[in-house]
Structure formats: structure tokens, C-alpha cells
Scaffold this motif. Structure first.
Motif, PDB file in Angstrom:
ATOM      1  N   GLN A 179      39.577  37.135  44.917  1.00  0.00           N
ATOM      2  CA  GLN A 179      38.080  37.146  44.963  1.00  0.00           C
ATOM      3  C   GLN A 179      37.985  38.219  46.314  1.00  0.00           C
ATOM      4  O   GLN A 179      37.063  39.162  46.274  1.00  0.00           O
ATOM      5  N   TYR A 180      38.568  37.810  47.234  1.00  0.00           N
ATOM      6  CA  TYR A 180      38.365  38.589  48.625  1.00  0.00           C
ATOM      7  C   TYR A 180      38.444  40.239  48.125  1.00  0.00           C
ATOM      8  O   TYR A 180      37.949  41.076  48.932  1.00  0.00           O
ATOM      9  N   HIS A 183      35.897  41.912  46.440  1.00  0.00           N
ATOM     10  CA  HIS A 183      34.858  41.982  47.301  1.00  0.00           C
ATOM     11  C   HIS A 183      34.843  43.146  48.382  1.00  0.00           C
ATOM     12  O   HIS A 183      34.211  44.007  48.389  1.00  0.00           O
ATOM     13  N   LEU A 184      36.159  43.478  48.808  1.00  0.00           N
ATOM     14  CA  LEU A 184      36.300  44.331  49.990  1.00  0.00           C
ATOM     15  C   LEU A 184      36.514  45.582  48.848  1.00  0.00           C
ATOM     16  O   LEU A 184      35.790  46.700  49.433  1.00  0.00           O
TER      17      LEU A 184
ATOM     18  N   GLY B  61      29.792  37.771  47.028  1.00  0.00           N
ATOM     19  CA  GLY B  61      30.292  37.823  48.369  1.00  0.00           C
ATOM     20  C   GLY B  61      31.781  37.639  48.434  1.00  0.00           C
ATOM     21  O   GLY B  61      32.538  38.136  47.378  1.00  0.00           O
ATOM     22  N   TRP B  62      32.250  37.399  49.354  1.00  0.00           N
ATOM     23  CA  TRP B  62      33.639  36.987  49.827  1.00  0.00           C
ATOM     24  C   TRP B  62      34.013  35.923  48.323  1.00  0.00           C
ATOM     25  O   TRP B  62      35.236  36.214  47.748  1.00  0.00           O
TER      26      TRP B  62
END
Lengths: 248, 320
Positions: A179-180, A183-184, B61-62
Motif C-alpha cells: 500500500q505504501y 501510494h508513493l 493515501g498511505w
């Protein structure tokens, strides 16, 4: 209570009276001096008792673990080494009372955000996790970053939120890392490569010997994750491994 | 007959004691001070979200809303307004509204209404970031917001009070049974927090060995002031670790004894002040100290706060 029972004994009911030792009875404050009628107070008392039981049940339920019976023979592998039992092993004894209370109050606790264990720095303080990322844009430029990072995330509370993102990856599993990375990759528009690192801590002896808390040897990469913007089939990289305990 | 009468007397006494404990009207000074401090913390906590609002609260988001819902078990009772809104402008509208609500709660404007709205909003934010970015601060913030709804949190140290004074009210803020009930709930909730925090630490080998404090201060990412000089003071590390765990376990007894209460309160200030200063968790450390203030008598609060509050009120009312 026993003292009060003696004080409240009716005159001439058994024991001879000893007027020189009898102290005046402690005056009771009449409940009638309190606001609200007894029925309302009784109803509120019920709600208070239920609420406090719920508040108690949440950490009780979350902090208790099932146990194996005494003398249980652990399964062993081909080399005779004991193997951990699965969470649904039939021999595991569940703490039925906290589990039942947890189920009973579950929705109430959720609605009021009270479903917590309150395990601050427990069972032991542990090393923190760090996420380093590198996003390569289509034009070849590279964006690098880290969280948590005191230089980038200010004030301290925002830094702490980023620290929790890295820290709770362990709680949420490898999908959170994906997920991170997604997102990035979306944010910067490119290919994201992310490293999940644990920062091990030093013993007092190591610090006294002059090793810095941020010595490079105290960082250990646990997993990597990659993500490409616009790719629906982003796959996790290496699977996270168990975090080594103790100091190195 | 004697046993029945004794039992009946016991039940009657216990019921009276219960009633006195929960429903005796009390000066709302302590409750109002907690509103001021907790309201300030709620405002600050949510103000900081403004710096990266979409990353933490936006749908992509994150952690996406779908992922968070999945982690939370898709339960209907885990709710957040941020589960239902997706447009950045709508998220910003809710956020600005929330900041206005928390600011009003802090200064005590429309206190009863903003306390209810504050609770709903605080839970909404906390559920959106749990798991992911939550920690003890969010639990304490929501606890305060929950109990502030129950009583006249704006009876003192508030714009509501100043407004009433300007309208010509001369009476002192009346004693309140609901303020007492709310304070009691904060006190007992805090006792439960410390009890389970202590019990969880008992399972830790480093807490048992008396070295846990070292591992807390040797954590580079938490560190805000260097306390690694403690490496030369193993006895101090051991003593502080053991005191922390015993204090947490026996907090309920220490706080309900009037002789040990001041000692226990000072330990709270040292423990949480230490966390704030040395481990960079200023918000969490302060919030725990605010919660401990629930054990300070209203008369003491008034002795400390009234002179300052009086000066502020004089300024705002033009000396009336």
C-alpha cells in the motif's frame, strides 16, 4: 463494617451496654441529598457499571492468549526440533471469560473507539522500523526519502505518525508495505522501490564502548517492495521475515 | 435474623456509598480544566493532520480506505466519516469544520454542543488511521472527548462562562453531579489503563530484569534528548524500571489513598514528563498528565487556575 454493626446494635439486645466506650454513630449522609430521583440514579448506575465493565473487558480480551495444557507434547519436525502450534490447534485453551465479554461489548467498544489493549512499551521496548524509498520517474529523475525522518517530517507529532506507519507494518502484514509503495508510486509518478528496515538497539556496554546509536551495522533490511504506477498487477517483493530479537 | 439484617445494612451502606461516589455534586473546576487542556490537545492533534491531510485521510493515501476496512474486519461499528467521502475538497471541508469544533471546545464556546461534535469527529479521525498511524495519543483524545460530553465542561475557564458574566450573571458556577460522574469515569478509566499497561509489562523479560528503561532511551528514532549517559547508572535504570511497573500495577490503590495520591501524581509527572522530554512524545506525555489531573481536587484547581482565569476574564469583559 464490623465496627458499624456494633455501633448500630439496639439497646438491651444481648451484650451489656458500655456507655463509656460507645462512640457516637457516624452520621450517614442521606442519599436523598443527592440530585435526581433514585430510579434515574439506579438506571445511570447500571449504565456506568456496564460501561466500566466494557472498558475493562477490552484490554483484558486483547491481552490474554490461549494456552496449551500442562504437559502438552509439542509437535516436532524430522530432526526432533519442537514446532510452534497453529492458532487454531484443538489443544489450545481459550480464555473464555474475556473472549465472551469482548464479543458482548465489541460493537459498543468499536463505536466509542475504546477497543484497546493499552500495551504501552510492552511486553518489551523494541527496535523501530524504518522505510526507505526510491521512486524513479519516467524521465529518469529519482526521488528518495525515508520515514520516519526528523528532517522531513515536522512537527514531532507528524514525525511520530510516520514512525507509526513504518512500525505498524509488522502488525498489518506485507500488504501494508505494498500500500505504501503504491501510494508513493502514484504520488511521484514512477517506479517505487521500498526497503523495510529494522533499527536494532545497542546495549549499555556497546554504547560505553563508543558505538553510536545510528551506527550502520545496527540497521538490517527485512524486506523490499516494488510498485509501478498504473500497473494493476503490482506484486509484493520479498516477503517480510521475522524480526530478529535482541541486540546485535 | 442478625445475618440478614447485617447483609441488608451492608447493601444499604454500599448503595449510599455508591451514590455519594458517583452523584455527589462537585465544583466543575477540575472538569473544566480538563476540557481546556484536552480540547487544546484535540485541536493541536488535528491541526497537525493539515500538513499531510490527503496522505493520511484521503481514500488513496498511505493506506486506502478499502485496505483499512479490511484490516478492521469490515465491522459496521467501526465507523468514520472519512470512509464515506472521497473528494479532496470534501475532506478539507470536514477537516476545517473539525478544527473549528476543537478550537471552540478548547476555549469553551458552545461547550456542550462542541463536546458532542468533538467526540464524533475525534473517533472519525482515529478510526481512519487505525491501524496505520494511531498510537496512545488517539486513545486518550477519544477518551477525553467521550467523557467531556457527559457534563458541564464549559462551566468554568470558558467563553461560555465569560458570556454569562457579561449577561449579568453573578452566581458562581453551580456544583454539578454530572461533572462528578464524568471525572469519576476518567479516573477509573485511567486506573484500568495503568493496570493493563502494567500487566502487559509483566510479560516482558526486560521489564522483569529492570532494563526496559534503557531500551526505551536507547531507541534512536524515539530519542529527543540524549539519555544514554544512563549506561553508567545501571542501578538507576533498574530502580526507575521497577518503580514504573509497580506504580502502574498499584496505581488504583495509590490514587485512592489521600496520603499516597500526591506521591503517585508526582510519579506520573516524572514518568510522562520523561517520555515527553526524552522520547519526543510530547503530546502523549502531556495527555497522560492531563488525565492524571482528574485526581486533583477542584479546590486545588481553583487555587492554581482562578487567578489567571480571572485576569483573562477581566480583559475580555473590560473589567466588569
Amino acid at each position: 463494617m464490623s465496627k458499624k454493626r456494633h455501633e448500630n446494635q439496639p439497646p438491651g439486645s444481648g451484650e451489656p451496654s458500655k456507655p463509656d466506650k460507645i462512640r457516637p454513630a457516624k452520621p450517614k449522609r442521606p442519599a436523598s441529598g443527592l440530585p435526581w430521583n433514585p430510579a434515574l440514579r439506579g438506571f445511570l448506575s447500571l449504565l456506568i457499571a456496564l460501561h466500566l465493565l466494557a472498558v475493562f473487558a477490552a484490554p483484558w480480551n486483547l491481552s490474554t492468549n490461549p494456552a496449551l495444557p500442562p504437559g502438552f507434547m509439542m509437535p516436532v519436525d524430522a530432526n526432533g526440533r519442537p514446532q510452534p502450534v497453529s492458532r487454531d490447534h484443538p489443544a489450545l485453551q481459550q480464555p473464555v471469560v474475556p473472549r465472551a465479554l469482548g464479543r458482548f461489548f465489541n460493537h459498543y467498544l468499536n463505536l466509542a473507539y475504546l477497543n484497546h489493549g493499552y500495551q504501552f512499551f510492552a511486553p518489551d521496548p523494541a527496535g523501530t522500523h524504518i522505510i526507505d524509498f526510491q521512486v524513479t520517474k519516467p524521465d529518469g529523475t529519482v526521488v528518495k526519502g525515508r520515514f520516519p525522518d526528523l528532517k522531513e517530517q515536522w512537527p514531532r507529532l507528524l514525525y511520530h505518525r510516520h514512525m507509526m506507519l513504518a512500525e505498524q507494518t509488522e502488525l498489518m502484514g506485507s500488504d501494508s508495505g505494498q500500500q505504501y509503495a503504491d501510494h508513493l508510486a502514484r504520488l511521484h509518478g514512477g517506479h517505487c522501490r521500498m526497503e523495510w528496515t529494522v533499527h536494532l538497539m545497542l546495549s549499555p556496554e556497546e554504547v560505553k564502548a563508543g558505538t553510536a546509536l545510528d551506527d550502520p551495522k545496527t540497521y538490517r533490511v527485512l524486506a523490499t517492495v516494488e510498485s509501478q504506477v498504473g500497473n494493476p498487477n503490482n506484486a509484493a517483493g520479498e516477503m517480510p521475515i521475522a524480526i530478529p530479537g535482541g541486540t546485535q | 435474623m442478625g445475618m440478614i439484617k447485617d447483609t441488608r445494612d451492608y447493601v444499604a451502606d454500599a448503595w449510599q456509598a455508591w451514590n455519594r461516589f458517583w452523584f455527589t455534586p462537585t465544583d466543575p473546576a477540575t472538569f473544566s480544566l480538563i476540557r481546556l487542556l484536552a480540547g487544546g490537545m484535540l485541536f493541536y492533534t488535528h491541526l497537525v493532520w493539515s500538513l499531510d491531510l490527503q496522505a493520511f485521510l484521503g481514500p488513496n493515501g498511505w493506506l486506502s480506505v478499502d485496505f483499512i476496512r479490511q484490516m478492521q474486519g469490515e465491522q459496521w461499528s467501526v465507523w468514520s466519516v472519512f470512509f464515506w467521502i472521497e473528494q479532496p475538497w470534501a475532506i478539507w471541508c470536514v477537516h476545517i469544520f473539525a478544527l473549528v469544533v476543537f478550537f471552540c471546545l478548547m476555549v469553551g464556546l458552545f461547550s456542550r454542543s462542541t463536546a458532542v461534535l468533538g467526540f464524533l469527529l475525534a473517533v472519525s479521525y482515529a478510526q481512519r488511521i487505525s491501524p496505520g498511524a494511531f498510537f496512545g495519543l488517539d486513545k486518550l483524545n477519544c477518551m477525553f472527548a467521550l467523557y467531556l460530553m457527559l457534563g458541564p465542561c464549559g462551566a468554568r475557564y470558558s467563553l461560555d462562562r465569560i458570556w454569562r458574566l457579561r449577561q449579568g450573571e453573578t452566581n458562581d458556577a453551580p456544583a454539578s453531579a454530572s461533572a462528578n460522574m464524568a471525572i469519576r469515569l476518567i479516573q477509573l478509566h485511567l486506573c484500568i489503563i495503568y493496570l493493563f499497561s502494567g500487566l502487559a509489562k509483566l510479560l516482558g523479560e526486560n521489564w522483569q530484569a529492570g532494563t526496559a528503561l534503557w531500551w526505551a532511551v536507547a531507541n534512536f528514532e524515539y530519542q529527543s534528548l540524549d539519555a544514554t549517559w544512563l549506561a553508567d547508572w545501571p542501578m538507576l535504570i533498574g530502580l526507575a524500571t521497577h518503580v514504573t511497573i509497580f506504580w502502574e500495577l498499584f496505581y488504583v490503590g495509590l490514587m485512592w489513598n489521600r496520603f499516597t495520591r500526591p506521591i503517585s501524581l508526582w510519579i506520573a509527572v516524572i514518568v510522562h514528563g520523561g517520555i515527553a522530554l526524552f522520547m519526543g512524545m510530547i503530546t502523549f506525555g502531556l495527555t497522560m498528565i492531563f488525565a492524571n489531573l482528574s485526581f486533583v481536587a477542584p479546590s486545588t484547581v481553583r487555587r492554581w487556575v482562578d487567578p489567571l482565569a480571572g485576569r483573562v476574564a477581566s480583559m475580555l469583559t473590560g473589567g466588569k
